[in-house]
Design a protein around this motif. Structure first.
Motif, PDB file in Angstrom:
ATOM      1  N   ALA A 130     -93.665 107.091 -28.697  1.00  0.00           N
ATOM      2  CA  ALA A 130     -93.890 107.687 -27.382  1.00  0.00           C
ATOM      3  C   ALA A 130     -93.402 109.118 -27.306  1.00  0.00           C
ATOM      4  CB  ALA A 130     -93.210 106.838 -26.311  1.00  0.00           C
ATOM      5  N   TYR A 131     -92.372 109.461 -28.081  1.00  0.00           N
ATOM      6  CA  TYR A 131     -91.744 110.771 -27.948  1.00  0.00           C
ATOM      7  C   TYR A 131     -91.924 111.643 -29.179  1.00  0.00           C
ATOM      8  CZ  TYR A 131     -89.902 108.329 -23.942  1.00  0.00           C
ATOM      9  OH  TYR A 131     -89.812 107.609 -22.770  1.00  0.00           O
ATOM     10  N   THR A 178     -81.648 111.235 -33.699  1.00  0.00           N
ATOM     11  CA  THR A 178     -82.571 110.099 -33.644  1.00  0.00           C
ATOM     12  C   THR A 178     -82.157 109.057 -34.668  1.00  0.00           C
ATOM     13  OG1 THR A 178     -84.409 111.534 -32.988  1.00  0.00           O
ATOM     14  CG2 THR A 178     -84.979 109.376 -33.908  1.00  0.00           C
ATOM     15  N   ILE A 213     -77.516 104.262 -27.448  1.00  0.00           N
ATOM     16  CA  ILE A 213     -78.004 104.697 -26.134  1.00  0.00           C
ATOM     17  C   ILE A 213     -76.911 105.443 -25.384  1.00  0.00           C
ATOM     18  CG2 ILE A 213     -78.707 103.849 -23.856  1.00  0.00           C
ATOM     19  CD1 ILE A 213     -80.268 101.629 -25.318  1.00  0.00           C
ATOM     20  N   ARG A 257     -81.891 109.157 -29.467  1.00  0.00           N
ATOM     21  CA  ARG A 257     -83.212 108.533 -29.413  1.00  0.00           C
ATOM     22  C   ARG A 257     -83.187 107.371 -30.395  1.00  0.00           C
ATOM     23  NH1 ARG A 257     -88.788 111.242 -31.834  1.00  0.00           N
ATOM     24  NH2 ARG A 257     -90.188 109.487 -31.329  1.00  0.00           N
ATOM     25  N   HIS A 272     -87.779  96.913 -24.776  1.00  0.00           N
ATOM     26  CA  HIS A 272     -89.007  97.603 -24.384  1.00  0.00           C
ATOM     27  C   HIS A 272     -89.073  97.850 -22.878  1.00  0.00           C
ATOM     28  CE1 HIS A 272     -93.150  98.845 -24.214  1.00  0.00           C
ATOM     29  NE2 HIS A 272     -93.450  97.823 -23.434  1.00  0.00           N
ATOM     30  N   ARG A 304     -86.499  97.484 -20.416  1.00  0.00           N
ATOM     31  CA  ARG A 304     -85.345  97.984 -19.679  1.00  0.00           C
ATOM     32  C   ARG A 304     -84.799  99.305 -20.214  1.00  0.00           C
ATOM     33  NH1 ARG A 304     -84.207  96.081 -14.840  1.00  0.00           N
ATOM     34  NH2 ARG A 304     -81.973  96.172 -15.196  1.00  0.00           N
ATOM     35  N   PHE A 305     -85.165  99.663 -21.439  1.00  0.00           N
ATOM     36  CA  PHE A 305     -84.597 100.873 -22.046  1.00  0.00           C
ATOM     37  C   PHE A 305     -85.694 101.807 -22.550  1.00  0.00           C
ATOM     38  CE2 PHE A 305     -81.330  97.556 -22.687  1.00  0.00           C
ATOM     39  CZ  PHE A 305     -80.267  98.149 -22.029  1.00  0.00           C
ATOM     40  N   ALA A 306     -86.797 101.856 -21.834  1.00  0.00           N
ATOM     41  CA  ALA A 306     -87.972 102.569 -22.332  1.00  0.00           C
ATOM     42  C   ALA A 306     -87.743 104.067 -22.491  1.00  0.00           C
ATOM     43  CB  ALA A 306     -89.167 102.319 -21.414  1.00  0.00           C
ATOM     44  N   GLN A 307     -86.821 104.660 -21.754  1.00  0.00           N
ATOM     45  CA  GLN A 307     -86.563 106.091 -21.902  1.00  0.00           C
ATOM     46  C   GLN A 307     -85.739 106.407 -23.138  1.00  0.00           C
ATOM     47  OE1 GLN A 307     -88.202 108.146 -19.806  1.00  0.00           O
ATOM     48  NE2 GLN A 307     -88.985 106.177 -19.086  1.00  0.00           N
ATOM     49  N   GLN A 308     -85.007 105.415 -23.651  1.00  0.00           N
ATOM     50  CA  GLN A 308     -84.137 105.639 -24.809  1.00  0.00           C
ATOM     51  C   GLN A 308     -84.605 104.940 -26.073  1.00  0.00           C
ATOM     52  OE1 GLN A 308     -82.314 104.214 -21.898  1.00  0.00           O
ATOM     53  NE2 GLN A 308     -80.803 105.765 -21.372  1.00  0.00           N
ATOM     54  N   GLU A 324     -87.736 103.171 -28.432  1.00  0.00           N
ATOM     55  CA  GLU A 324     -89.145 102.952 -28.761  1.00  0.00           C
ATOM     56  C   GLU A 324     -89.233 101.789 -29.748  1.00  0.00           C
ATOM     57  OE1 GLU A 324     -90.817 107.218 -29.530  1.00  0.00           O
ATOM     58  OE2 GLU A 324     -88.616 107.244 -29.323  1.00  0.00           O
TER      59      GLU A 324
END
Length: 202
Positions: free
Chosen positions: A7-8, A133, A153, A158, A182, A184-188, A190
């Motif tokens: 995603a990032y 990362t 996290i 990342r 996937h 609950r932690f989608a911003q941190q 992948e």
């Protein structure tokens, strides 16, 4: 549960592979045996073969004898006296042979609890290399991998979880944790398969 792509964006030279607890005591017959470890080992070997200098292996070191440990860890090793170093022998804490051969250039970080963060050397190693990362593989998805991910996290890394290179002795909690990672932690975090990692780590 995994998504088809990162995603990032792609992975680069500030990325490190953290392989969690791929050790003999979890692969060979014992009360801690995780049969699914043999299923994910070939995928982990693919990544380590390509990225050994960027790989850190963690090893969970059991207490030396029954009843050692602080607080609830004392009770833990009374329950699991059969898995202490005194009983199983220090050789059982070693990495699986097909992975141990990559050390060096891969590094090994030992820990005495689920998390690799409290004893300090992993964090120091990552900071020295300006890592931002982490690609995480290994076991168990719902115990030591969980502790590794949550610490990462909190430190702001990342996190890329390789879903076909994670294992647990429980399918139910493995699947549940992948859903949590996937959803609950989608911003941190992948969640992707190994092929995506290999084709996007430039």
């Amino acid at each position: 549960m995994s998504m088809p792509g990162l995603a990032y964006g792609p992975l680069g030279d500030r990325c490190m592979h953290v392989c969690v607890d791929m050790q003999r005591l979890f692969a060979e017959p014992s009360q801690w045996a995780t049969p699914r470890i043999t299923r994910v080992l070939p995928q982990i070997e693919r990544l380590v073969e390509r990225r050994a200098p960027q790989t850190v292996f963690t090893r969970f070191l059991p207490a030396r004898k029954a009843g050692q440990g602080v607080g609830t860890w004392k009770r833990y090793y009374e329950r699991w006296a059969s898995m202490t170093i005194e009983t199983i022998g220090p050789e059982m804490a070693e990495l699986l042979p097909s992975l141990a051969g990559y050390c060096p250039p891969a590094a090994i970080i030992d820990k005495h609890i689920y998390s690799p963060w409290f004893e300090g050397s992993l964090r120091a190693r990552l900071m020295a290399r300006d890592i931002d990362t982490l690609v995480i593989t290994g076991g168990e998805t719902d115990v030591c991998v969980l502790a590794t991910v949550l610490g990462a996290i909190d430190f702001g890394y990342r996190v890329v979880l390789v879903t076909d290179a994670l294992c647990s002795s429980s399918d139910a909690t493995h699947d549940a944790l992948l859903t949590v990672y996937h959803q609950r932690f989608a911003q941190q975090v992948e969640t992707v398969e190994m092929e995506t990692v290999l084709s996007n780590w430039t």
